[in-house]
Every structure is written in structure tokens, then in C-alpha cells.
Write a protein that holds these residues in place. Structure first.
Motif, PDB file in Angstrom:
ATOM      1  N   LEU A 127       1.137  -1.420  -0.159  1.00  0.00           N
ATOM      2  CA  LEU A 127       0.264   0.042  -0.129  1.00  0.00           C
ATOM      3  C   LEU A 127       0.781   1.540  -0.260  1.00  0.00           C
ATOM      4  O   LEU A 127       0.544   1.770  -0.865  1.00  0.00           O
ATOM      5  CB  LEU A 127      -0.850   0.051   0.615  1.00  0.00           C
ATOM      6  N   VAL A 130       1.746   1.715  -3.793  1.00  0.00           N
ATOM      7  CA  VAL A 130       0.540   2.373  -3.921  1.00  0.00           C
ATOM      8  C   VAL A 130       0.848   3.960  -4.770  1.00  0.00           C
ATOM      9  O   VAL A 130       0.776   4.475  -5.405  1.00  0.00           O
ATOM     10  CB  VAL A 130      -0.848   1.145  -3.731  1.00  0.00           C
ATOM     11  N   ARG A 131       1.043   4.369  -3.007  1.00  0.00           N
ATOM     12  CA  ARG A 131       0.729   6.175  -2.860  1.00  0.00           C
ATOM     13  C   ARG A 131       1.897   6.587  -2.889  1.00  0.00           C
ATOM     14  O   ARG A 131       1.876   7.703  -3.204  1.00  0.00           O
ATOM     15  CB  ARG A 131       0.627   5.855  -0.725  1.00  0.00           C
ATOM     16  N   LEU A 149      -6.678   5.278  -0.712  1.00  0.00           N
ATOM     17  CA  LEU A 149      -6.609   4.015  -1.748  1.00  0.00           C
ATOM     18  C   LEU A 149      -7.700   3.653  -2.396  1.00  0.00           C
ATOM     19  O   LEU A 149      -8.914   3.644  -1.071  1.00  0.00           O
ATOM     20  CB  LEU A 149      -5.672   3.199  -1.228  1.00  0.00           C
ATOM     21  N   ARG A 263      -5.107   0.469  -5.804  1.00  0.00           N
ATOM     22  CA  ARG A 263      -5.529   1.311  -6.491  1.00  0.00           C
ATOM     23  C   ARG A 263      -5.433   2.780  -6.142  1.00  0.00           C
ATOM     24  O   ARG A 263      -5.961   2.955  -5.338  1.00  0.00           O
ATOM     25  CB  ARG A 263      -6.159   1.492  -7.693  1.00  0.00           C
ATOM     26  N   ARG A 264      -4.828   3.590  -6.860  1.00  0.00           N
ATOM     27  CA  ARG A 264      -4.265   5.471  -6.110  1.00  0.00           C
ATOM     28  C   ARG A 264      -5.618   5.864  -6.746  1.00  0.00           C
ATOM     29  O   ARG A 264      -6.951   6.607  -6.348  1.00  0.00           O
ATOM     30  CB  ARG A 264      -3.434   6.395  -6.809  1.00  0.00           C
TER      31      ARG A 264
END
Length: 284
Positions: A127, A130-131, A149, A263-264
Motif C-alpha cells: 500500500l 501504491v501511494r 486509496l 489502486r490510487r
């Protein structure tokens, strides 16, 4: 047998009502179409098409299966189109938790193609990446703290309980989780995803099982611990049974792996849709 291709030929014959016209539509000669229909009928154990003086007629069984065949063929075409659009746009960066079945991970990489960049880590680390725009999407275990997110629906993947060979739970006619009380639980460190870690332990306690936790960073670590007779673990249902261990279909709802695609934003929706279809297929 290439089931999708054979279904594509069946759909073409059903729509054209003629083997020759179906072959033209498919861009092949007629003999491969005839052979494909016969092979599909043999595989399914049903007669789908009957030859007639005017061409071809769909049987009752063929008509019943045709809608499902169309869905499969259309879905396969969409998957291919999605994969082509993804690989045309540059590297595709996917994060996966270690608990995910190797076969599922391989299907994702194969669907995306040579531009796929796949890495494995715990949910918290994925995570963060992803960020930080270091990953496009991640498949993580549920529940998890999302913190800004977006996440898709939860997909349930079957798992089995891996125990030492000859353990009393493996010999029991009606095994229960409480029978594992003499074994430690080999699992990923709590820090990889505290909510999911705590949830499975709480579920065990509700079934009268409060095990000691043995940290296992990989399936190999867990398998070694189980084979030594010290612990039990959870493995994807598709994993092979290795020497020194046995797999039990035990408390399937409790031990199932629940995952989500994170996902963002929705700019990677084609990639999310592609991964989601692969996960849903694995969950059947």
C-alpha cells in the motif's frame, strides 16, 4: 484442448447456421471448424450441432450452452484487448502478497505480458508503494487500512489447512480446528497486515483454538515448520501436498484468503478489470 478457441468456432457455427460461412467469418478453412465442433462435443459429452441439407442446426443442448459460450468468448476477447492496451502503455507495476497462489500470480503476469513488473511484499508495504506511485495496483489481503486509496470488492480464494503427516486432525473423520491445539500457527508476521492477522486469530479463538504464532515469511518457512511436526499453516487450495505434510478441507470459510485490488485512482481500471477476472476465476 483450447476450450476458448473451440467455443469461438461453436459460436460462429451457431450464428451462421453453416460450417462454410462460419469458416469464412473465422478466417479459416472448413475442416478445422468441423474438427473443433467434434472435439468440443466429445469434451462436453453432448451433441451441439447437427448437419442439415441447408447447413447446420443447433441442438437443444447447443442452444442451452450458447449464451454461456458467447460470454466466455467475449470475455476472452476483452481480456486480450485489455492486455494489449496495457502493454502498449509501458511497464505495468503490480504488487502481490506472498499468500497468493503462484499459479494465479503467473496468470496475471502472462496476461499483462513482457511489460509486467511484479513484486511480492506484505500488504502494508504494498500500500505504501501504491501511494508513492511505485506500483500501479496491488492485491492485498482483507481487511486492511486503505488510507486514501481505492479498493475493489473482496474476492474469496479457497485455502486448506496444512498439518504434519499423521496428525490427529488428519486421522479424524470429522476434524475440527480445536484439534490443532498442540501445534503452533505458522503465518506471516503481524506487521505485514495487522487487521488481517488479528482477524484470523480471532476466528480461531471462536472455534476454541488459541495457537502460539510462529513467524513464517514464506510458504517454504511454513512448510518446513509443518513437516517438522511443530505447526500448522494455511495454503492455497491448488498447492501440491509436499512430503511430511497433509492438506485438510477444514473450516473453509474461516481459513479462506480474502483479497482486494487496491489502486490510487481509476486511471488503471483496465488493469484492475483484468486482475479481477483472474482472481474471480481462481475463486471458483
Amino acid at each position: 484442448m483450447d476450450l476458448v478457441r473451440h467455443l469461438e468456432y461453436f459460436v460462429a457455427v451457431a450464428e451462421e447456421r453453416h460450417f462454410g460461412r462460419a469458416a469464412v467469418t473465422l478466417g479459416v478453412t472448413q475442416p478445422p471448424v468441423s474438427r473443433a465442433i467434434k472435439a468440443l462435443e466429445k469434451h462436453l459429452g453432448l451433441t451441439l450441432v447437427e448437419r442439415t441439407p441447408d447447413g447446420a442446426a443447433i441442438t437443444e443442448h447447443g442452444a442451452a450452452l450458447l449464451p454461456r459460450a458467447r460470454l466466455i468468448v467475449d470475455d476472452a476477447r476483452r481480456l486480450t484487448t485489455t492486455a494489449e492496451s496495457l502493454t502498449a502503455s509501458g511497464s505495468v507495476r503490480i504488487g502481490l502478497i506472498p499468500e497468493l497462489d503462484d499459479g494465479v500470480a503467473a496468470r496475471m503476469a502472462a496476461a499483462v505480458g513482457v511489460r509486467a513488473r511484479v513484486e511480492t511484499a506484505g500488504a502494508v508495504a504494498l500500500l505504501d508503494r501504491v501511494r508513492a506511485h511505485e506500483l500501479d495496483v496491488a492485491v492485498v489481503d482483507h481487511p486492511v487500512v486503505l488510507d486514501r486509496l481505492l479498493a475493489g470488492p473482496v474476492v474469496t480464494l479457497p485455502r486448506r489447512v496444512m498439518v504434519p503427516v499423521g496428525h490427529r486432525s488428519a486421522r479424524a473423520q470429522r476434524p475440527r480446528l480445536a484439534m490443532l491445539s498442540d501445534l503452533a500457527f505458522a503465518t506471516m508476521p503481524r506487521g505485514t497486515n495487522p487487521p488481517a492477522h488479528d482477524l484470523i486469530l480471532d476466528a480461531f479463538r471462536r472455534h476454541a483454538l488459541d495457537p502460539e504464532v510462529l513467524t513464517a515469511n514464506t510458504f517454504r518457512d511454513a512448510t518446513i515448520g509443518v513437516a517438522s511436526g511443530r505447526c500448522f499453516g494455511l495454503v492455497p487450495a491448488a498447492n501440491p501436498v509436499v512430503p511430511g505434510t497433509e492438506h485438510l478441507d477444514l473450516a473453509s470459510d474461516v481459513v479462506a484468503l480474502r483479497v482486494r485490488i487496491v489502486r490510487r485512482d481509476d486511471s488503471v481500471k483496465p488493469l484492475v478489470d483484468l486482475i479481477d477476472r483472474i482472481l474471480l476465476q481462481a475463486g471458483k
